[in-house]
Design an enzyme around this catalytic site. Structure first.
Site, PDB file in Angstrom:
ATOM      1  N   ASP A   8      -9.097 -18.819  10.770  1.00  0.00           N
ATOM      2  CA  ASP A   8      -8.741 -17.406  10.487  1.00  0.00           C
ATOM      3  C   ASP A   8     -10.382 -17.504  11.780  1.00  0.00           C
ATOM      4  OD1 ASP A   8     -11.323 -17.964   9.071  1.00  0.00           O
ATOM      5  OD2 ASP A   8     -10.478 -16.053   7.805  1.00  0.00           O
ATOM      6  N   CYS A  65     -11.306 -21.388   7.363  1.00  0.00           N
ATOM      7  CA  CYS A  65     -11.397 -20.585   7.338  1.00  0.00           C
ATOM      8  C   CYS A  65     -13.249 -19.825   6.180  1.00  0.00           C
ATOM      9  CB  CYS A  65     -10.620 -19.209   6.461  1.00  0.00           C
ATOM     10  SG  CYS A  65     -10.252 -20.266   4.499  1.00  0.00           S
ATOM     11  N   GLY A  66     -13.608 -18.951   5.595  1.00  0.00           N
ATOM     12  CA  GLY A  66     -14.628 -18.662   4.945  1.00  0.00           C
ATOM     13  C   GLY A  66     -15.201 -20.123   4.323  1.00  0.00           C
ATOM     14  N   THR A  67     -13.882 -20.136   2.793  1.00  0.00           N
ATOM     15  CA  THR A  67     -13.881 -20.630   2.112  1.00  0.00           C
ATOM     16  C   THR A  67     -13.068 -22.144   1.911  1.00  0.00           C
ATOM     17  OG1 THR A  67     -12.755 -19.941   0.937  1.00  0.00           O
ATOM     18  CG2 THR A  67     -14.716 -19.052   0.391  1.00  0.00           C
ATOM     19  N   ILE A  69     -10.521 -21.943   1.455  1.00  0.00           N
ATOM     20  CA  ILE A  69      -9.345 -21.741  -0.237  1.00  0.00           C
ATOM     21  C   ILE A  69      -8.909 -21.664   0.236  1.00  0.00           C
ATOM     22  CG2 ILE A  69      -9.644 -21.135  -2.473  1.00  0.00           C
ATOM     23  CD1 ILE A  69     -12.464 -21.121  -3.004  1.00  0.00           C
ATOM     24  N   HIS A  98      -7.579 -41.825  -2.637  1.00  0.00           N
ATOM     25  CA  HIS A  98      -5.933 -41.367  -3.523  1.00  0.00           C
ATOM     26  C   HIS A  98      -4.615 -40.484  -4.062  1.00  0.00           C
ATOM     27  CE1 HIS A  98     -10.063 -43.041  -7.017  1.00  0.00           C
ATOM     28  NE2 HIS A  98      -9.441 -43.114  -6.014  1.00  0.00           N
ATOM     29  N   ARG A 133      -0.857 -47.438  -8.868  1.00  0.00           N
ATOM     30  CA  ARG A 133      -1.715 -46.310  -9.164  1.00  0.00           C
ATOM     31  C   ARG A 133      -1.219 -45.213  -8.643  1.00  0.00           C
ATOM     32  NH1 ARG A 133      -5.616 -48.642  -8.692  1.00  0.00           N
ATOM     33  NH2 ARG A 133      -7.927 -47.788  -9.152  1.00  0.00           N
ATOM     34  N   HIS A 134      -1.746 -45.095  -7.423  1.00  0.00           N
ATOM     35  CA  HIS A 134      -2.060 -44.155  -6.822  1.00  0.00           C
ATOM     36  C   HIS A 134      -0.727 -43.869  -5.815  1.00  0.00           C
ATOM     37  CE1 HIS A 134      -5.979 -43.800  -7.336  1.00  0.00           C
ATOM     38  NE2 HIS A 134      -6.392 -44.553  -6.238  1.00  0.00           N
TER      39      HIS A 134
HETATM   40  C1  RB5 Z   1     -11.945 -13.807   5.114  1.00  0.00           C
HETATM   41  O1  RB5 Z   1     -12.994 -12.839   5.118  1.00  0.00           O
HETATM   42  C2  RB5 Z   1     -12.269 -14.567   3.986  1.00  0.00           C
HETATM   43  O2  RB5 Z   1     -11.518 -14.498   3.142  1.00  0.00           O
HETATM   44  C3  RB5 Z   1     -11.165 -16.051   4.469  1.00  0.00           C
HETATM   45  O3  RB5 Z   1     -11.835 -16.814   5.468  1.00  0.00           O
HETATM   46  C4  RB5 Z   1     -11.320 -17.261   3.916  1.00  0.00           C
HETATM   47  O4  RB5 Z   1     -12.540 -17.657   3.204  1.00  0.00           O
HETATM   48  C5  RB5 Z   1      -9.949 -17.250   3.113  1.00  0.00           C
HETATM   49  O5  RB5 Z   1     -10.295 -18.031   1.905  1.00  0.00           O
END
Ligand code: RB5
Length: 163
Positions: A8, A65-67, A69, A98, A133-134
Site C-alpha cells: 500500500d 504495508c505500514g506494519t 499486519i 518450519h 514433523r514440520h
Molecule cells: C495504513 O495507514 C496502515 O494501516 C497499513 O499500511 C497497515 O499498517 C495495515 O495493517
C-alpha cells in the site's frame, strides 16, 4: 523464482527498493502495485499477491504495508497461502524451515530498509526442512483450512512447494 510483490502507500518506497533487489538477484517480479504514495487500501493488493501464489503463477509473494499486519491477515485468508510477518532474521529463516511460508509480510513503518533487504534475502534463500514433523504440521494447517473451503475446489500448494 517468480515473485509477486505488492504494497500500500505506506510500503510503496520500500517495495520499490525490494523490487530492485529482487530483480538484481535475477528473480522475475510481478509488481501488483501500488505505484505511488497516494493513500490506497491494502486488502485488495495483498489478496492479489497471495492469489498469485495460491494459483501457482508466482512461487512466492512479498507484501509490504505500514506494519505488515493487515497484509498478513489478508494473505492468510487465501487457501494455500502461509504468510509470515517477519521483522527479524531468525523468524525469516525459521518460518521457511518450519512453516514453509510462501508469502513474506513486512512493515515499512516498523523496520528500516537495510534490515528488510536482509530479511528478504534470508527468507528467499532458506529451504523448508522437509522434516517429517514440520511436514505433518503444515499438513494440519491445510486440513484446518480445508474445513472452511468445503464446496470450493482448491488445490493448495504441497508443503515444500513454496521453494
Ligand atoms: C495504513 O495507514 C496502515 O494501516 C497499513 O499500511 C497497515 O499498517 C495495515 O495493517
Amino acid at each position: 523464482m517468480r515473485i509477486s510483490v505488492g504494497s500500500d502507500h505506506a510500503g510503496f518506497l520500500l517495495k520499490k527498493e525490494l523490487v530492485s533487489v529482487l530483480t538484481g538477484l535475477g528473480h522475475v517480479v510481478f509488481d501488483l502495485g501500488c505505484f505511488s504514495t497516494d493513500s490506497v487500501d491494502y486488502p485488495g493488493i495483498a489478496a492479489g499477491v497471495a492469489r498469485a501464489v495460491a494459483a501457482g503463477t508466482a512461487d512466492r509473494g512479498v507484501i509490504i504495508c505500514g506494519t505488515g499486519i493487515g497484509s498478513c491477515i489478508v494473505a492468510n485468508k487465501i487457501p494455500g497461502v502461509r504468510a509470515a510477518l517477519c521483522h527479524d532474521l531468525y523468524s525469516a529463516r525459521v518460518t521457511r524451515e518450519h512453516n514453509d511460508s510462501n508469502v513474506l509480510c513486512l512493515g515499512a513503518r516498523v523496520i528500516g530498509p537495510d534490515l528488510a533487504v536482509e530479511i528478504l534475502k534470508v527468507w528467499l534463500a532458506t529451504a523448508f526442512t522437509g522434516a517429517e514433523r514440520h511436514g505433518r504440521r503444515v499438513g494440519q494447517i491445510a486440513d484446518i483450512e480445508a474445513e472452511y473451503c468445503k464446496g470450493r475446489p482448491q488445490a493448495p500448494p504441497e508443503p515444500g512447494g513454496g521453494r
